[in-house]
Design an enzyme around this catalytic site. Structure first.
Site, PDB file in Angstrom:
ATOM      1  N   GLU A 107      17.059  11.199  -7.144  1.00  0.00           N
ATOM      2  CA  GLU A 107      16.681  11.996  -5.918  1.00  0.00           C
ATOM      3  C   GLU A 107      17.910  11.921  -4.869  1.00  0.00           C
ATOM      4  OE1 GLU A 107      11.991  10.377  -6.243  1.00  0.00           O
ATOM      5  OE2 GLU A 107      12.996  10.595  -4.155  1.00  0.00           O
ATOM      6  N   CYS A 148      11.508  -2.460  -1.912  1.00  0.00           N
ATOM      7  CA  CYS A 148      12.179  -1.036  -2.387  1.00  0.00           C
ATOM      8  C   CYS A 148      11.518  -0.392  -3.433  1.00  0.00           C
ATOM      9  CB  CYS A 148      13.790  -1.288  -2.579  1.00  0.00           C
ATOM     10  SG  CYS A 148      14.773   0.032  -3.196  1.00  0.00           S
TER      11      CYS A 148
END
Ligand code: SAH
Ligand code: SF4
Length: 358
Positions: free
Chosen positions: A87, A114
């Site tokens: 991404e 995360c």
């Protein structure tokens, strides 16, 4: 798969052997200096462009393109040639245009809070795959000029050290981006910081600290057990003395975990001697870590407490939350897709006795 952007100027010259010398300059100029896509490097004959495009198709195939904040934050999910996904996030501000790139597909560091860490590691990215993210965003940002690159997407850049440094050098030398506007963010890979300090690159280093006592940091950042705070401190000190560059610490504020007065005092002790700048960000919620970010009031109080004790601190605004483009949320889409795949692969028939042939 090899990207056309894996080649430096000499590499392109080898590729174009047999062509007139000036073709190399034209191709280099078009791709790197002007940041055009191969199809738009019209100084190079169409037949040559077509043959290069066939040998070196773009390594990034966009799978999703979403925007938020009235179009000023945009996130792409790209499939790479082998199906791994990464991404990339573009953030347009009044005074700068920043792209946040991925340095790895996934991440092996396993930080508990995360989303990328929760998804695990897939593979390293190549120079071309990282550069292509920057150039994709550069074109999307036009006519604004892309000014900043931050290695804060998926992955740990110092665990893909050679690629990270090569990308930084190329963006600086060939794209003319100021090294000061290039930020490498690390979870604290001590040997990587030490090596980077000796490269002589005036880039900005951000260390994701999040806790300044070993017990808390061990629980948030597993790598802390290998490189505890005392070693991290020495590496930071080396960075500051060797480069003369400012250091910043990232601190994702987690309700009741690292937003207490005690946590603040520990941070003051750690950051003061290094004259580090602290970037505060309320934790973004992720599926695998069900602890809340600190409230806006707590975030402000924490910042004021640092500033009152002489530590430079700012609160980073969290761009792109609604499209899972904020820090730590990358890979969320992929995760969601994965769990959908898992669900879909279960029997669709309602529970009951197994069919006779099983
Ligand atoms: N691996 C590198 C760079 C990628 S992570 C690093 O850890 O520094 C980019 C930043 O996002 C890091 O500062 C990281 O700590 C932060 N981050 C990760 N998960 C987050 C979350 N859920 N909320 C807020 N920040 C997060
Ligand atoms: Fe990896 Fe950085 Fe996420 Fe930790 S915070 S898992 S190092 S991407």
């Amino acid at each position: 798969m090899v990207s056309l952007y894996d080649f430096d100027r000499d590499g392109l010259a080898d590729l174009l052997e047999g062509e007139p010398r000036f073709r190399v300059d034209q191709l280099w100029r078009g791709l790197w200096v002007e940041g055009r896509s191969l199809a738009d490097v019209t100084t190079v004959p169409a037949a040559l462009r077509a043959s290069l495009a066939q040998r070196f198709p773009s390594t990034l195939v966009p799978q999703a393109d979403v925007s938020s904040d009235h179009g000023s934050t945009r996130k792409w999910v790209f499939a790479l040639a082998d199906g791994a996904t990464v991404e990339t996030v573009l953030m347009v501000y009044d005074d700068r245009v920043t792209v946040c790139v991925s340095s790895q597909a996934g991440c092996a560091m396993g930080c508990t809070f995360c989303a990328t860490g929760q998804a695990g590691f897939t593979r390293q990215l190549s120079v071309g795959e990282v550069v292509e993210q920057v150039l994709y965003a550069t074109r999307a940002a036009s006519p604004r000029r892309l000014s900043n690159v931050v290695f804060m997407g998926m992955g740990e850049p110092l665990a893909n050290y050679r690629v990270t440094v090569d990308v930084v050098r190329r963006l600086h030398d060939a794209r003319g981006l100021s090294a000061r506007h290039l930020t490498v963010s690390t979870v604290g890979v001590v040997p990587g910081i030490e090596r980077l300090a000796r490269e002589g690159l005036p880039l900005t280093l951000a260390v994701s600290l999040h806790a300044a006592n070993d017990e808390t940091r061990d629980s948030l950042v597993p790598l802390n057990r290998r490189y505890p705070l005392a070693r991290l401190y020495d590496a930071c000190e080396l960075w500051v003395t060797a480069t003369g560059r400012r250091l910043s610490f990232e601190w994702a504020l987690i309700d009741g975990v690292n937003d207490t007065d005690r946590a603040r005092d520990e941070l003051v002790d750690f950051a003061s001697g290094l004259h580090a700048h602290v970037n505060l960000i309320p934790l973004n919620p992720t599926p695998g870590y069900l602890v809340r970010g600190s409230s806006p009031e707590r975030v402000r109080a924490f910042r004021d407490g640092l500033v009152a004790r002489g530590v430079n601190a700012t609160v980073r605004n969290t761009r792109g939350r609604s499209i899972d483009a904020a820090c730590g949320q990358l890979a969320a889409v992929t995760n969601a897709k994965r769990s959908l795949t898992v669900r879909a692969s279960r029997p669709v028939v309602p529970e009951g006795p197994p069919p006779a042939h099983e």
